[in-house]
Design an enzyme around this catalytic site. Sequence first.
Site, PDB file in Angstrom:
ATOM      1  N   ASP A 133      -1.880   6.012  -6.090  1.00  8.95           N
ATOM      2  CA  ASP A 133      -1.635   5.071  -4.379  1.00  8.95           C
ATOM      3  C   ASP A 133      -2.444   3.262  -5.547  1.00  8.95           C
ATOM      4  O   ASP A 133      -3.058   3.347  -5.927  1.00  8.95           O
ATOM      5  CB  ASP A 133      -2.886   4.860  -3.820  1.00  8.95           C
ATOM      6  N   ASP A 160       0.998  -0.870  -0.280  1.00  5.67           N
ATOM      7  CA  ASP A 160      -0.085   0.172   0.091  1.00  5.67           C
ATOM      8  C   ASP A 160       1.157   1.020   0.013  1.00  5.67           C
ATOM      9  O   ASP A 160       1.150   1.698   0.578  1.00  5.67           O
ATOM     10  CB  ASP A 160      -0.856  -0.128   1.196  1.00  5.67           C
TER      11      ASP A 160
END
Length: 456
Positions: free
Chosen positions: A327, A107
């Site tokens: 992201d 992440d």
Amino acid sequence: MASYCNSLFLLLFMVFVASFQLSVQQTTVSLSFPLTSAPLSESSAARAKFLSSMAASAPGKTRVQKAAAAASPPYEYSYRSSFKYSMALIVSLPIGTPPQTQQMVLDTGSQLSWIQCHRKSPQKPPPTPSFDPSLSSSFSVLPCNHPLCKPRIPDFTLPTTCDQKRLCHYSYFYADGTLAEGNLVREKFTFSSSRSTPPLILGCATDSGEAEGILGMNLGRLSFVSQAKVPKFSYCVPAKQGLVVNKTNNNNNNPKTGSFYLGHNPNSRAFRYIDLLTFPQSQRLPNFDPLAYTVGLVGIRIGGKRLNIPAAAFRPDAGGSGQTMIDSGTQYTFLVDAAYAEVRKEVTRLAGPKLKKGYVYGGALDMCFDEEPREIGRLIGSVVFEFEKGVEISIDKERNLDDVGDGVHCVGIGRSESLGVTSNIIGNFHQQNLWVEFDVVNRRVGFGEADCSRAT
């Protein structure tokens, strides 16, 4: 005075060298661990699809901290592995001494890394996979008097308290209501008997309701990237299957294989780079995330038409709203209202009569269709995100819809407001068939088109 400074510098350097335990006496490290992506547990899937970790501003570095950072250059990594992709990237890492393999969501929108921690017991088997601290000789828990547990300046990105055992306890809330909590610990990532990282600070979650942990890869001081001094990393997300109507299951249950590099990527010569953006402290509150990989988005085209989106929609205002970030931990792309309204207006103009009226998938995607997806893709055409320096991410008409199940396909773009954020987020759905490189040292992000199912 100069002699004293030189002696002090030498002493500090010797202490630093003595404390560094990565890869015996080499600075070039070759790592190898498997990276996979597969359907997550229900709450994990919700976070992977609709969450970008929005961290508040961390305290600024002092001159001493900046000088220490300058004296501690990133290490040279050289690693390649394959992974499978469905909704989120899940990396399997060897942690502890001896190593125990742990699954963690890769992440780039999160800072704190954390793993599932449970003592293995024949009476009550722990969740799979989980980490047993009692089996690792390098495991230690941070005490209450550690600076992270009692910071002089409150760090709202990582709420900590002192538990009944006088150990440092953390609670980490995500936008979908998921809670991960446990103790802050130090533990090594042990890649072989002779190669390991120094002990890194991470969370040891005893109550999260998740099957996987998180590998935090943003620019925060506690991220894996920062603590392990990773100079750059990259991944190539493979395209999902073609648009096929599936009445029972969606394509998320059929993961694909891509490639991942930690360190130098031999394909990078063909990458086109955009600089990471920085802004003054006045623009960092209340909505700006200074730890994200923020880039300059300048426009969007649909079907060859450049949309009439105001430039202000892609630039942070005085409060930080309008930031654009890359992201890996968010599945879809989300846009602020001014940009999303124009996207939806154009999609409605091109394929409005076929929209599934009143339908919203997952509380976030509302441009969905029951009709044949290839026909809808042909009507809408390609979607292009325009960045600074002429760099573009182009999604052709065959890939601008996602199969969400039950024969429904949705445009992979939602409204940021549905996440409770005011930023533009480029999710992994729009990173398919692209090399995406995060060059931390040179503060830039690179893109390179590729067939990621065959990329090496």
